[in-house]
Write a protein that holds these residues in place. Structure first.
Motif, PDB file in Angstrom:
ATOM      1  N   LEU A 239       0.829  -1.202   0.000  1.00 13.77           N
ATOM      2  CA  LEU A 239       0.000   0.000   0.000  1.00 13.77           C
ATOM      3  C   LEU A 239       0.864   1.253   0.000  1.00 13.77           C
ATOM      4  O   LEU A 239       0.610   2.196  -0.755  1.00 13.77           O
ATOM      5  CB  LEU A 239      -0.928   0.007   1.216  1.00 13.77           C
ATOM      6  CG  LEU A 239      -1.777   1.271   1.396  1.00 13.77           C
ATOM      7  CD1 LEU A 239      -2.734   1.443   0.221  1.00 13.77           C
ATOM      8  CD2 LEU A 239      -2.531   1.242   2.709  1.00 13.77           C
ATOM      9  N   THR A 240       1.900   1.280   0.852  1.00 12.16           N
ATOM     10  CA  THR A 240       2.758   2.461   0.926  1.00 12.16           C
ATOM     11  C   THR A 240       3.471   2.700  -0.392  1.00 12.16           C
ATOM     12  O   THR A 240       3.595   3.842  -0.852  1.00 12.16           O
ATOM     13  CB  THR A 240       3.784   2.306   2.064  1.00 12.16           C
ATOM     14  OG1 THR A 240       3.093   2.130   3.300  1.00 12.16           O
ATOM     15  CG2 THR A 240       4.673   3.534   2.161  1.00 12.16           C
ATOM     16  N   GLN A 241       3.946   1.630  -1.037  1.00 11.00           N
ATOM     17  CA  GLN A 241       4.605   1.780  -2.327  1.00 11.00           C
ATOM     18  C   GLN A 241       3.643   2.348  -3.365  1.00 11.00           C
ATOM     19  O   GLN A 241       3.985   3.256  -4.128  1.00 11.00           O
ATOM     20  CB  GLN A 241       5.136   0.422  -2.795  1.00 11.00           C
ATOM     21  CG  GLN A 241       6.311  -0.094  -1.988  1.00 11.00           C
ATOM     22  CD  GLN A 241       6.783  -1.459  -2.462  1.00 11.00           C
ATOM     23  OE1 GLN A 241       6.219  -2.043  -3.386  1.00 11.00           O
ATOM     24  NE2 GLN A 241       7.813  -1.984  -1.832  1.00 11.00           N
ATOM     25  N   GLN A 242       2.421   1.824  -3.393  1.00 14.91           N
ATOM     26  CA  GLN A 242       1.431   2.307  -4.342  1.00 14.91           C
ATOM     27  C   GLN A 242       1.050   3.753  -4.037  1.00 14.91           C
ATOM     28  O   GLN A 242       0.856   4.566  -4.952  1.00 14.91           O
ATOM     29  CB  GLN A 242       0.190   1.412  -4.300  1.00 14.91           C
ATOM     30  CG  GLN A 242       0.426   0.020  -4.842  1.00 14.91           C
ATOM     31  CD  GLN A 242      -0.803  -0.862  -4.697  1.00 14.91           C
ATOM     32  OE1 GLN A 242      -1.784  -0.496  -4.044  1.00 14.91           O
ATOM     33  NE2 GLN A 242      -0.765  -2.029  -5.302  1.00 14.91           N
ATOM     34  N   LEU A 243       0.955   4.079  -2.758  1.00  8.22           N
ATOM     35  CA  LEU A 243       0.605   5.436  -2.357  1.00  8.22           C
ATOM     36  C   LEU A 243       1.667   6.426  -2.816  1.00  8.22           C
ATOM     37  O   LEU A 243       1.353   7.475  -3.394  1.00  8.22           O
ATOM     38  CB  LEU A 243       0.439   5.508  -0.835  1.00  8.22           C
ATOM     39  CG  LEU A 243       0.229   6.910  -0.247  1.00  8.22           C
ATOM     40  CD1 LEU A 243      -1.087   7.510  -0.733  1.00  8.22           C
ATOM     41  CD2 LEU A 243       0.266   6.864   1.284  1.00  8.22           C
ATOM     42  N   ARG A 275      -5.932   1.844   6.847  1.00 13.41           N
ATOM     43  CA  ARG A 275      -4.815   0.936   6.564  1.00 13.41           C
ATOM     44  C   ARG A 275      -3.468   1.620   6.808  1.00 13.41           C
ATOM     45  O   ARG A 275      -2.525   1.002   7.307  1.00 13.41           O
ATOM     46  CB  ARG A 275      -4.914   0.425   5.126  1.00 13.41           C
ATOM     47  CG  ARG A 275      -6.077  -0.557   4.920  1.00 13.41           C
ATOM     48  CD  ARG A 275      -6.216  -0.982   3.478  1.00 13.41           C
ATOM     49  NE  ARG A 275      -5.007  -1.643   2.981  1.00 13.41           N
ATOM     50  CZ  ARG A 275      -4.849  -2.027   1.712  1.00 13.41           C
ATOM     51  NH1 ARG A 275      -5.822  -1.797   0.831  1.00 13.41           N
ATOM     52  NH2 ARG A 275      -3.744  -2.619   1.336  1.00 13.41           N
ATOM     53  N   LEU A 276      -3.383   2.901   6.463  1.00 11.61           N
ATOM     54  CA  LEU A 276      -2.147   3.639   6.739  1.00 11.61           C
ATOM     55  C   LEU A 276      -1.909   3.758   8.240  1.00 11.61           C
ATOM     56  O   LEU A 276      -0.775   3.614   8.722  1.00 11.61           O
ATOM     57  CB  LEU A 276      -2.209   5.027   6.096  1.00 11.61           C
ATOM     58  CG  LEU A 276      -2.118   5.073   4.570  1.00 11.61           C
ATOM     59  CD1 LEU A 276      -2.377   6.486   4.069  1.00 11.61           C
ATOM     60  CD2 LEU A 276      -0.756   4.590   4.091  1.00 11.61           C
ATOM     61  N   GLY A 280       1.248   2.515  10.998  1.00 12.25           N
ATOM     62  CA  GLY A 280       1.988   3.519  11.760  1.00 12.25           C
ATOM     63  C   GLY A 280       2.337   4.763  10.978  1.00 12.25           C
ATOM     64  O   GLY A 280       3.300   5.461  11.299  1.00 12.25           O
ATOM     65  N   THR A 281       1.571   5.064   9.935  1.00 12.69           N
ATOM     66  CA  THR A 281       1.852   6.256   9.147  1.00 12.69           C
ATOM     67  C   THR A 281       0.525   6.922   8.779  1.00 12.69           C
ATOM     68  O   THR A 281      -0.528   6.538   9.269  1.00 12.69           O
ATOM     69  CB  THR A 281       2.664   5.898   7.882  1.00 12.69           C
ATOM     70  OG1 THR A 281       3.029   7.103   7.193  1.00 12.69           O
ATOM     71  CG2 THR A 281       1.880   4.985   6.943  1.00 12.69           C
ATOM     72  N   SER A 282       0.579   7.940   7.937  1.00 10.79           N
ATOM     73  CA  SER A 282      -0.630   8.659   7.534  1.00 10.79           C
ATOM     74  C   SER A 282      -0.427   9.227   6.137  1.00 10.79           C
ATOM     75  O   SER A 282       0.702   9.287   5.620  1.00 10.79           O
ATOM     76  CB  SER A 282      -0.937   9.802   8.503  1.00 10.79           C
ATOM     77  OG  SER A 282       0.067  10.813   8.396  1.00 10.79           O
ATOM     78  N   PHE A 283      -1.513   9.674   5.534  1.00  9.45           N
ATOM     79  CA  PHE A 283      -1.439  10.270   4.207  1.00  9.45           C
ATOM     80  C   PHE A 283      -0.531  11.499   4.232  1.00  9.45           C
ATOM     81  O   PHE A 283       0.351  11.666   3.372  1.00  9.45           O
ATOM     82  CB  PHE A 283      -2.843  10.654   3.730  1.00  9.45           C
ATOM     83  CG  PHE A 283      -2.861  11.349   2.399  1.00  9.45           C
ATOM     84  CD1 PHE A 283      -2.836  12.743   2.326  1.00  9.45           C
ATOM     85  CD2 PHE A 283      -2.883  10.628   1.218  1.00  9.45           C
ATOM     86  CE1 PHE A 283      -2.841  13.389   1.102  1.00  9.45           C
ATOM     87  CE2 PHE A 283      -2.894  11.266  -0.012  1.00  9.45           C
ATOM     88  CZ  PHE A 283      -2.866  12.651  -0.069  1.00  9.45           C
TER      89      PHE A 283
END
Length: 341
Positions: A239-243, A275-276, A280-283
């Motif tokens: 997800l993070t990579q796609q984001l 999901r972010l 442990g992270t955010s948009f």
């Protein structure tokens, strides 16, 4: 070996090689002086390409290219990396019975070599397709890193199968380089530049080529070893990579919103944020980190004015970029550019 033999030079090589250093040493450049002038500690040179900030990575490539006077330095560095350099990944790929299965194994375990790169392989009844995606922080050196990585892959498998096979086509997401003749020699197939994605296509006949050294029992042992190494790596968040990829694309049109990115990823805004949060992270954190990462890379290119850098990062005014960059790094864009130089 079908490529030029690996020369002997005093550059430390491990699983994570530093391509500009390998190419510079190959061309007879004084590597010690190069590192000192760029400001990289000699002890950190082993894995410099993994840990360098974007600006230093760009400076290392720039100086290596200038001092070697070799615009195809990345391709020549790829030809100098001996088989076995990438440890268990080289061997597990070479023990597969066919080239197609070997490429699939390489893609499956490539995170062992480069955890920040994304290598993906798919095949159907007609062909096989190998995609390469680099982190946004490689924007200034994407062409050199891409040509080195893909050339390494082709050269290794040509050595393993014992013949100079050719892909159907290779496409690259950047303009055609000046050293096009070397691309044609190494890739030996139709080339397409300014493409939407970086991908190499292989015909079925090539994927079916046997790998003479394949040993089914040894392959099982190596697969277990590779899987164990992979399991010890920090998990990669798809997800993070796609984001981050979506953010880098949306930045071209201004400041991306969570709603815009969620639509691009085909998920709901609440689902994306949930999901972010679970990771442990955010948009906003991902957006800030990406903009800071890109800003440092852009500022290393003195052809870009600070106003242009601000525009590329989606800031409506240079003053907003100044405030944000000072918040991210503790320095103004100008002072950081001066310090980096």
């Amino acid at each position: 070996m079908l490529s030029r033999p690996a020369p002997e030079f005093d550059v430390p090589l491990n699983t994570a090689v530093c391509p500009p250093l390998v190419g510079a040493a190959l061309a007879g450049v004084d590597v010690e002086a190069l590192l000192a002038d760029v400001g990289i500690d000699r002890e950190a040179a082993d894995d410099a390409d993994l840990t360098l900030a974007p600006a230093l990575r760009a400076a290392l490539w720039r100086e290596s290219l200038q001092r070697s006077r070799d615009p195809a330095l990345a391709l020549h560095a790829a030809e100098a990396i001996p088989f076995g350099q990438f440890d268990v990944v080289d061997y597990v790929a070479s023990e597969a019975p066919t080239l197609g299965e070997g490429i699939a194994a390489l893609a499956r375990y490539f995170r062992i070599v480069r955890a920040d790169f994304r290598l993906r392989f798919e095949e159907d009844d007609d062909e096989g397709r190998l995609w390469l995606d680099l982190p946004p922080s490689f924007g200034l050196v994407v062409s050199y890193t891409t040509e080195f990585t893909l050339a390494c892959i082709l050269i290794r498998f040509r050595w393993v199968v014992g013949q100079h096979f050719a892909p159907t086509e290779a496409s690259f997401c950047y303009p055609a380089p000046g050293h096009l003749a070397e691309y044609e020699r190494v890739f030996a197939c139709p080339l397409r530049f300014d493409a939407d994605e970086t991908m190499v296509r292989f015909p079925r006949a090539v994927l079916a080529l046997p790998q003479p050294r394949a040993d089914a029992r040894l392959r099982l042992v190596l697969e277990r070893a590779a899987a164990a190494v992979l399991a010890r790596l920090p998990p990669a968040s798809e997800l993070t990579q796609q984001l981050r990829q979506a953010l880098s694309e949306e930045l071209r049109g201004g400041v991306p919103t969570c709603e815009q990115v969620a639509r691009r990823l085909a998920i709901g805004v609440r689902t994306l944020n949930r999901r972010l949060q679970s990771e442990g992270t955010s948009f906003q954190q991902q957006l800030a980190e990406l903009r800071c990462e890109l800003a440092r890379g852009y500022l290393a290119d003195r052809r870009l004015s600070i106003s242009e850098v601000a525009y590329l990062l989606g800031f409506s005014e240079p003053s907003a970029f100044h405030r944000a960059f000072k918040r991210w790094t503790g320095h103004s864009p100008q002072s950081w550019r001066t310090r980096a130089a």
